[in-house]
Structure formats: structure tokens, C-alpha cells
Design an enzyme around this catalytic site. Sequence first.
Site, PDB file in Angstrom:
ATOM      1  N   SER A  44     -44.873 -19.090  15.925  1.00 46.27           N
ATOM      2  CA  SER A  44     -43.593 -18.407  15.778  1.00 46.27           C
ATOM      3  C   SER A  44     -43.322 -17.679  17.086  1.00 46.27           C
ATOM      4  O   SER A  44     -44.252 -17.382  17.832  1.00 46.27           O
ATOM      5  CB  SER A  44     -43.683 -17.398  14.635  1.00 46.27           C
ATOM      6  OG  SER A  44     -42.564 -16.539  14.615  1.00 46.27           O
ATOM      7  N   TYR A  56     -47.998 -11.059   9.330  1.00 44.67           N
ATOM      8  CA  TYR A  56     -47.333 -12.237   9.886  1.00 44.67           C
ATOM      9  C   TYR A  56     -47.555 -12.369  11.402  1.00 44.67           C
ATOM     10  O   TYR A  56     -48.011 -13.402  11.873  1.00 44.67           O
ATOM     11  CB  TYR A  56     -45.828 -12.223   9.573  1.00 44.67           C
ATOM     12  CG  TYR A  56     -45.140 -13.488  10.017  1.00 44.67           C
ATOM     13  CD1 TYR A  56     -45.218 -14.646   9.241  1.00 44.67           C
ATOM     14  CD2 TYR A  56     -44.434 -13.550  11.209  1.00 44.67           C
ATOM     15  CE1 TYR A  56     -44.609 -15.819   9.642  1.00 44.67           C
ATOM     16  CE2 TYR A  56     -43.821 -14.717  11.620  1.00 44.67           C
ATOM     17  CZ  TYR A  56     -43.912 -15.850  10.831  1.00 44.67           C
ATOM     18  OH  TYR A  56     -43.313 -17.014  11.251  1.00 44.67           O
TER      19      TYR A  56
END
Length: 198
Positions: A44, A56
Amino acid sequence: PNEWLRKEDFVRVLNVNLVGLVEVTLSLLPLVRRARGRVVNVASILGRLAFYGGGYCPSKYGVEAFSDSLRRELRDFGVHVAIVEPGYFRTGMTDIARNLEALEQVWEQAPASVRESYGQRYFESLRKVFEESLRTRCSSDLSLVTGCMEHALTAAHPRTRYAAGWDARLHYIPLSYLPTALADRLLAPALPRPAQAP
């Protein structure tokens, strides 16, 4: 914010996003190495620039690190390792209602002293920023991500990293190359200030 979370909140995300990816990759690696194949991992842009707390960002930083080391180890075997770094896309993970509900649950589970330090106004401002961000930043064109994956798997000369989405290419990736103090200053206005901030 990290301080609102428990260790278990981090572990759950790390197990899925990082440990699961490592486990699947390692189990298939002998076949990939024998076939001189390719490994394409999805990280990401938040694996290069941690913008908010929780598991995350650390999990995606871990995907980046694992993929980098794997790429160097497998180069002599003829195996190419690529990383896809998507920006914000409209998926189940960016569902507004689900994310706002999770934010409220985390706020409610935070110790009273932490809630007092941040203040209800901070929570409400953060909720508004979160909702607006998910509503306006997410692209619905997932072909930008799948196109990167396809290129990484089939191109004669695949790249090592693929930034998927205009937000990743024009905002987050360049921001990740700035000096830390400057990046921090540019990102700070997006977050509210806690009640007990000096």
C-alpha cells in the site's frame, strides 16, 4: 490513533496482512523458484508513509520489507518479486459505514483517561475527517490496481514497484521522499488537535 487500541487489535491485522502473506509465499516458494516464476505482493502507499495508527501501516511496511529481502534473495534463481502499492480505492475495506462503526468501537473501548486526554471534540473531528476522506479519496477504478498486477505477472521487463492510482503517484509516493519533518508538517493539518495538547 495507536493509543486507543489494544495489542490484540494490532495482532489481528498483522496476522492477516503480513503473517498470512509470508506463510502463503513461503509455502509456494519452492514451486515458484523451480519455475523461475514471479511473486507479486500487494502492499500500500501506507507501507511507505504511515499516516494513521493501528496495524494496517505496520503490516504494509512489513510486506515491503519482506518483498525487498525476498527479491534480493531470489534474484540469482531468476525469480522476480514485485510490489503493488495502491492508493485509496473503493473496496470493502474502505466501506464508510463499517469504518465509522469501527472507529466508534475503538473510541468506546479506549481507557477513560485516554478519552479524556483526546476529548470528545477530537473524536468528532476525527470522525468527520475520516468520513470525508473515505468519501472523496477513494477511486472506484480497480483496473488501475489489476493492471499493475497484470503487468507485474506478464511483462517481459516487470518493474519492482507499481504505484496504483493517481493519489499514490502524485501525492503519497512523492510525499514519502520528502524529509520527515517536512512530510510531518504537510500531513499535520489533516488531523485534529487533542484536547490536552500543549
